[in-house]
Design an enzyme around this catalytic site. Sequence first.
Site, PDB file in Angstrom:
ATOM      1  N   THR A 197      15.037  82.158  18.892  1.00 39.30           N
ATOM      2  CA  THR A 197      13.663  82.347  18.269  1.00 39.30           C
ATOM      3  C   THR A 197      12.698  83.432  19.046  1.00 39.30           C
ATOM      4  OG1 THR A 197      13.704  80.292  17.278  1.00 39.30           O
ATOM      5  CG2 THR A 197      11.629  81.314  17.163  1.00 39.30           C
ATOM      6  N   ARG A 250      24.418  86.568  18.492  1.00 37.98           N
ATOM      7  CA  ARG A 250      25.763  86.178  17.959  1.00 37.98           C
ATOM      8  C   ARG A 250      25.860  85.349  16.607  1.00 37.98           C
ATOM      9  NH1 ARG A 250      26.742  81.550  22.127  1.00 37.98           N
ATOM     10  NH2 ARG A 250      24.520  81.268  21.900  1.00 37.98           N
ATOM     11  N   LYS A 256      23.803  70.745  15.839  1.00 41.57           N
ATOM     12  CA  LYS A 256      22.778  71.663  16.438  1.00 41.57           C
ATOM     13  C   LYS A 256      22.122  72.526  15.163  1.00 41.57           C
ATOM     14  CE  LYS A 256      22.958  75.539  19.802  1.00 41.57           C
ATOM     15  NZ  LYS A 256      22.514  76.485  18.996  1.00 41.57           N
ATOM     16  N   ALA A 315      29.071  79.125  24.842  1.00 34.36           N
ATOM     17  CA  ALA A 315      28.806  79.459  26.361  1.00 34.36           C
ATOM     18  C   ALA A 315      29.174  78.262  27.217  1.00 34.36           C
ATOM     19  CB  ALA A 315      27.276  79.831  26.194  1.00 34.36           C
TER      20      ALA A 315
END
Length: 555
Positions: A70, A91, A102, A270
Amino acid sequence: MTDIEIAQSCKMKPIGEIADAAGISEQDFEYYGNYKAKLSLRLSEKRREDNKLILVTAMTPTPAGEGKTTTTIGLADALRRIGKTATVALREPSLGPVFGIKGGAAGGGYAQVVPMEDINLHFTGDFHAVGAANNLLAAMLDNHIHHGNALGIDTRKITWRRCVDMNDRQLRFVVDGLGGKVNGTPREDGYDITVASEVMAVLCLSSSIDDLKERLSKIIVGYTYDDQPVTAGDLKAAGAMAALLKDAIKPNLVQTLEGTPALVHGGPFANIAHGCNSVAATKTAMALSEYTVTEAGFGADLGAEKFLDIKCRYAGFRPDAAVIVATVRALKMHGGVDKKDLSAENLAALEKGLPNLLRHVDNVKNVFHLPCVVALNKFPTDTQAEMELVIKKCRELGVNVVLSDVWAKGGEGGLELAREVIRLCTEESAEHFTFSYPLDCSIEEKIGTVVKKVYRGASVFYSKQARQEIKKLTLLGYASLPVCIAKTQYSFSDDPTQLCAPEGFEVEVKNVRISAGAGFIVVLTGEIMTLPGLPKSPSAERIDISNDGVISGLF
């Protein structure tokens, strides 16, 4: 309104208008409907000397949320509001988190990329292409064994796994090839989530079709009976895999709610993979505007470290500044406050949790030597005293804090942040940017350096299997590659229960895998999973579509 309602109320511009405003000719993009396009790789070959590359990272994530994507989107919108040209580079979301816990990854509130439903669900089919290429290689490997095994592959030493873009714990470990000789060779197998696959990492680090084919050919799928590596090139699979990826390698063009060009491309996790969007998309964004705003997944100890030590090293990038996103709420969680009690002012808990943010700031500023600013993502329950405490502690490290309100106000809520980013790029220098370790040290030294210098742990414990793999990879000549450490995103340590800023801990390396095509060594620590499972109440239970095609419950 919810995020999806805000996104659905937006009047999007035709993607041709977005491309035209960004200076992209009709010869360099292909329509994927009215609001999405694929861009030619030719654009990534251009250079713009005045472009500034801004990395957005964050403190250690919590269930309270931080708002990194955001903030990335809102910052780009804010830069355009004050007269700068800017492009977002993000991404693509994985269906695993979208249907899991999530949620999507298209931003939130009034700082989103659209069409958010398309971006979160299938998009332009890139992930399906990655999965198909990955599983084609798996099929060709097993087919080679079935038809005589001329390469002498030891089926006990096969390292290549199939993949699926879904959270499905049932597929982590499987036995296949059952049912008799005609149905293959029985062996233990398993699946990873597509975003953790080496093919995804290869796609994101490739700069051309030739580069893609070369990287794919280097992928190691297993070992022979005399311990020699077998590659996708040995199986003659690289060309067909690249053919499946011919469109997936092209960056995707969409827009923010305010019409800022956004390149959403690639999606490695990640906490498992290197966590950054594609090199091709970042290079394209840098060729289109004065400012490229990109993000790296999870906290700065994961996404940012890998962005800097892996992606920047291979692509030749040098970021001009970094933004570290934090919230008062998340800091109080690191200070021991339960999620349901975060709305009440609690200066003691905030001060107890602040070392987490300060360590990330210190790493960016003093390990990697990048100018940085803290973006304090504003919530209505934040008190003046709490915000002033965060500002005071960061100033002691010589870093400014800027309040960000992009969720509620879009680009307007990020104007102060945009001005501070411009100041960092013009008044402070990133010329001393450095990696956290050199490539000419051993695999163990690289791992130890990240653990001690970035995580602030005391030592590393290697399992017997990890030590054997490191010895083998060193003998095979792979010790000069960077390391991609897979660990929990919830702690600096490999233990997700150790919140805030633990010190003196030991990191356990359970196994090591070579990603020769991607060009790094994956280091598996703690209880990290390469195929997550769905939670007890997955988001998928609340997602629906109406008879007229309107999707609900995506957030």
